[in-house]
Design an enzyme around this catalytic site. Structure first.
Site, mmCIF file in Angstrom:
data_model
loop_
_atom_site.group_PDB
_atom_site.id
_atom_site.type_symbol
_atom_site.label_atom_id
_atom_site.label_comp_id
_atom_site.label_asym_id
_atom_site.label_seq_id
_atom_site.Cartn_x
_atom_site.Cartn_y
_atom_site.Cartn_z
ATOM 1 C CE LYS A 112 12.727 26.840 -28.151
ATOM 2 N NZ LYS A 112 12.060 25.674 -27.751
ATOM 3 C CE LYS A 192 13.728 21.411 -33.394
ATOM 4 N NZ LYS A 192 14.579 21.275 -32.315
ATOM 5 C CE LYS A 195 10.390 18.428 -25.699
ATOM 6 N NZ LYS A 195 11.581 17.946 -25.095
#
Ligand code: AQP
Length: 325
Positions: A112, A192, A195
């Site tokens: 992130k 994976k 979004k």
């Protein structure tokens, strides 16, 4: 009944990865456990988000979860994290026993931080402390998650152990329960489904949209042909067939691919039709639920009330053990 806890972020669509990796499992486990499901809006604000649409996204998430088969408030508790302020209070206490190095080594924090390099805030780092608080507040013993969250559940156990050793043996150490669809790949066939990588398929997608997304999706028929029959996860489209097609159809598709009698286009077409049929009732039910927002909010209010009662009991014990009351 043992207590089960799990959460999902209202960051937009529910995708097929969330559905196969978490929600299907939730639906099954809600009758086996005292199941508590949370729409984790406080986690969702650790990345840049649109303030104006957050409430709508929370309600849409609730509608989708109910439409996927969560039976709240009768067979499970479904609520919004920020409706129960004890989550943030406990998270702060847990911050004080969590080693900084453990947080810094989390894969999600690293990825992130790369994805959101202009907004590497402290919340992104301490995300696992809030997640541990979510679970421990309800003394959750079982946490159904996809594989990507296993590292965080391991850290929740470390945090519970440290707090228990320092103050009082109050918290059970939570165990992850990973589902059959633990790591669904995205339509790129590489990473994976997620979004942020825009490689996902929304469970509420219209049939035409499903086909539009599947048609250019990555396939690997050559690799499938080289593999032993029945080997899972060889071609991503084949892998998706195993969730959405009947055993006979899966066999036919695999046989067709091996003999080159069935091309990727037709293989995807069959999958698109099966997925559209699978999700048609979810789409219809979700639209019904969203048509009556006050009834939807009432389900969430009841969920928050029950969650609040459980949380309040835990917090009395926590504050006492920490010398804060
Ligand atoms: N691809 C996946 N395969 C299996 N399980 C998955 N989960 C998420 N992606 C997959 C599981 O879904 C649950 C909810 O997770 P979340 O709220 O963290 O979902 P998310 O992170 O918002 O989904 P994304 O798309 O992966 O978000 P970004 O792109 O923002 O990181 C969890 O149990 C998770 O394991």
């Amino acid at each position: 009944m043992k207590r089960l806890f799990s959460g999902i972020q209202p960051t937009g669509a529910v995708h097929v990865g969330n559905y196969l990796g978490a929600i299907l499992n939730w639906r099954e486990l809600q009758s086996e456990y005292d199941a508590v499901f949370c729409i984790v809006d406080l986690h969702a604000i650790t990345i840049n988000y649109d303030v104006a649409t957050l409430q709508d996204r929370i309600e849409r998430m609730a509608a989708t979860l109910l439409a996927c088969g969560l039976d709240a408030p009768d067979r499970c508790t479904l609520f919004v994290q920020s409706h129960v302020p004890a989550h943030t209070e406990l998270a702060w206490y847990l911050n004080t026993v969590t080693p900084l190095a453990e947080l810094q080594r989390m894969t999600q924090f690293k990825s992130k931080s790369q994805q959101h390099e202009k907004n590497i805030n402290a919340g992104l780092l301490t995300y696992p402390c809030l997640q541990a608080a979510d679970i421990l507040l309800y003394k959750g013993e079982v946490v159904p998650v996809g594989e990507d969250q296993v590292q965080h559940i391991e850290l929740s156990r470390i945090i519970a152990r440290k707090w228990n050793n320092r103050f009082s043996p109050l918290f059970p150490e939570p165990a992850e329960r990973v589902s059959y669809g633990k790591r669904i790949k995205g339509l790129d066939g590489q990473a994976k489904m997620s979004k942020s990588l825009d490689n996902y398929l929304d469970v509420l997608e219209e049939p035409a949209g499903i086909w539009e997304k599947l048609r250019p999706a990555f396939t690997d028929p050559a690799r499938l042909r080289r593999s032993d029959p029945g080997t899972p996860e060889i071609c991503n489209i084949h892998a998706l067939h195993t969730y959405f097609s009947s055993p006979e159809e899966i066999g036919r598709v695999e046989e067709g691919c091996r003999s080159a009698g069935l091309g990727c286009f037709d293989c995807k077409r069959i999958l698109a039709d099966n997925m559209a049929a699978h999700f048609a009732p979810v789409r219809a039910r979700s639209a019904e639920l969203l048509a009556d927002r006050s009834a939807l909010r009432e389900i969430l209010r009841k969920g928050a009330q029950r969650a609040q009662e459980m949380a309040a009991a835990t917090m009395v014990e926590v504050r006492k053990a920490m010398g804060l009351a």
